[in-house]
Design an enzyme around this catalytic site. Structure first.
Site, short mmCIF file in Angstrom:
data_model
loop_
_atom_site.label_atom_id
_atom_site.label_comp_id
_atom_site.label_asym_id
_atom_site.label_seq_id
_atom_site.Cartn_x
_atom_site.Cartn_y
_atom_site.Cartn_z
N LYS A 1 -32.17 -39.83 10.99
CA LYS A 1 -32.83 -41.07 11.41
C LYS A 1 -33.15 -41.03 12.91
CE LYS A 1 -30.07 -44.62 12.51
NZ LYS A 1 -30.12 -45.30 13.80
N ASN A 2 -32.16 -40.65 13.72
CA ASN A 2 -32.36 -40.81 15.16
C ASN A 2 -33.36 -39.81 15.76
OD1 ASN A 2 -30.78 -43.03 15.19
ND2 ASN A 2 -28.95 -42.03 16.03
N CYS B 1 -26.78 -56.20 21.59
CA CYS B 1 -26.68 -55.60 20.27
C CYS B 1 -25.37 -56.07 19.64
CB CYS B 1 -26.82 -54.09 20.38
SG CYS B 1 -25.43 -53.11 19.97
N ARG C 1 -26.33 -53.25 25.63
CA ARG C 1 -26.91 -51.90 25.62
C ARG C 1 -28.12 -51.94 26.54
NH1 ARG C 1 -27.68 -49.87 19.58
NH2 ARG C 1 -28.31 -47.91 20.56
N ASP D 1 -21.24 -42.40 16.93
CA ASP D 1 -21.75 -42.85 15.62
C ASP D 1 -20.84 -42.44 14.47
OD1 ASP D 1 -23.87 -43.96 16.93
OD2 ASP D 1 -25.29 -42.35 16.47
N ARG E 1 -30.27 -49.67 7.08
CA ARG E 1 -31.07 -49.27 8.25
C ARG E 1 -31.02 -47.77 8.46
NH1 ARG E 1 -30.12 -52.58 13.63
NH2 ARG E 1 -31.52 -50.89 14.23
#
Ligand code: EPU
Length: 421
Positions: A22-23, A116, A121, A305, A397
């Site tokens: 995803k990132n 967030c 952030r 993460d 997400r």
């Protein structure tokens, strides 16, 4: 709205394939704003953050087609440089459009992301980098307005290593006039891939994979095709699913080099691995989980993460472990939810002190953010009885139908529509 109903205690077995990251996709997609034509990103995960980025790019005039994980982006009709609040508030990675829009069009108006789920952030490093490159930045009614006739190469030093700010600075500097030097650049694999993609478009970036990047600006970039890397965080999450249920599972479509820190820690906790062709086999069948301390740090350190998922694993370990997050000091929303399942965790500043218990017991728990949700699913798989994980839109997400992968491995997990919130 959906929830997961998990009947825990099942051993897992078999093999699943990891989705594209995803990132990295979230950085590669805005990079296409720098050229005009057809760009193809293969191995793009079908997760909601990607759909949000597609919508944002559409707003800017980018047309897209997305089938079988191949994302086509047509960038020849860009006619708008505004990233509105409705998109940015959903996903902070929207701020990635700032650098490429400013660089190619000399103007970008991007909503400020705000807070967030787990605290502040900031994006000060992104803005400082744009200023160093000669942009004028003002804030008006919650929007960052950035403008420049032509960006000019500059020296950019980041006091804090930042994935997003490095990505934005790279995308801004590739079309700037002259040479840019970025020091203390992020070296996460997702940023290295962005650098390689930009070079394949005609950019001149050297030092990719190191903390010092040198960018010689070019006049124009050209569309290209790239294959996305596997998602190292999804892989790590699935590995912990195997470890926490004392199972033997294997993962395909992974890059073990990106998983060093997580694999080291799992080995330290007594889990065995075998690399067979392109598959990684995790064997936790006859091992008890030993406690093992973790401190998150930038790549190649242990990823923030994976902090919540690691905390879940440690709730069932022998002994006491300390899980410290140095990247996001407040990223511990999963802790009170894990406590509802019977975990023994004490929060001390930015550390979770986890005292292993013999068993967890199913309960209703609530997702608060993407990785926290993943940690609850993992704990649910290992809990006695039924665990319901509410608000799994957070999970959607960033994980592509994770329940299907877990089911394929033999987990008893259902997605159920609910009005519970
Ligand atoms: N920071 C600043 N100022 C800035 C930018 C960052 O002080 O202008 C600080 C942050 O507060 C944090 C540290 O620098 O303490 C690192 O943040 P970074 O900028 O690297 O994070 P990011 O680019 O906003 C990406 C991932 C996150 C991941 C972090 C850290 C994407 C789209 N997001 O965020 O992923 O946690 O790097 O590795 O790439 C997730 O996938 O769940 C997720 C949150």
């Amino acid at each position: 709205m959906d929830k997961f109903v998990i009947r825990g205690g099942k051993k897992l077995s078999g093999s699943v394939s990891v989705s594209g990251a995803k990132n990295s996709s979230l950085a590669l997609m805005p990079a296409t704003l720098l050229n005009s034509g057809l760009n193809i990103i293969e191995n793009t995960p079908e997760v909601n953050d990607i759909f949000t980025m597609i919508k944002l790019l559409k707003q800017l005039g980018v047309e897209s087609e997305f089938q079988n994980h191949t994302l086509k982006l047509y960038t020849s009709k860009i006619n708008n440089q505004v990233a509105p609040y409705e998109h940015v508030k959903k996903m902070r990675a929207s701020v990635y459009v700032l650098g490429p829009l400013l660089s190619r069009f000399g103007y970008a108006k991007v909503s400020m992301p705000g807070g967030c789920a787990w605290g502040p952030r900031p994006i000060n490093l992104h803005l400082e980098a744009m200023k160093r490159l000669g942009a004028e930045i003002t804030l008006e009614e919650g929007y960052i307005i950035a403008s420049a006739n032509k960006l000019k190469g500059a020296k950019i030093h980041f006091d804090v290593s930042s994935v997003g700010a490095t990505g934005n600075a790279l995308m801004a500097s590739v079309l700037a006039k002259g040479t840019t030097l970025i020091s203390n650049a992020a070296i996460e694999p997702e940023i290295n891939l962005l650098g390689e993609y930009l070079n394949s478009m005609g950019a001149k970036i050297s030092g990719i994979g190191t903390t010092s990047l040198e960018i010689e600006g070019v006049d124009q970039l050209y569309p290209n095709t790239i294959r996305n890397i596997p998602d190292r965080i999804e892989a790590g999450t699935l590995l912990i699913a195997g470890a926490i249920t004392n199972s033997r599972i294997s993962l395909a479509n992974i890059d073990v080099n990106h998983l060093d820190a997580v694999l080291n820690k799992l080995e330290e906790s007594g889990i065995k691995f075998i690399l067979e062709n392109d598959k990684l086999i995790l064997d936790a069948e006859n091992s008890s989980i030993n406690s093992s301390d973790v401190t998150t740090s930038v790549y190649p350190g242990f990823p923030t993460d994976m902090q919540a998922q690691w905390t879940s694993l440690m709730t069932l370990a022998d002994g006491i472990s300390t899980v410290t997050d140095t990247i996001y000091l407040d990223r511990f929303n999963h802790v009170p939810e894990l406590q509802r399942l019977g975990a023994n965790i004490e929060l001390v500043n930015n550390s979770a002190v986890v005292k292993g218990v013999k068993k967890l017991k199913g309960a209703k728990v609530m997702s608060t953010d993407l990785r926290a949700s993943a940690s609850l699913v993992l704990a649910g798989l290992a809990s006695e009885g039924t665990t319901e994980v509410l608000r799994i839109y957070h999970l959607d997400r960033g994980y592509q139908r994770i329940e299907e992968k877990l089911k394929a491995l033999g987990a008893d997990i259902e997605r159920v529509a609910t009005t519970e919130y």
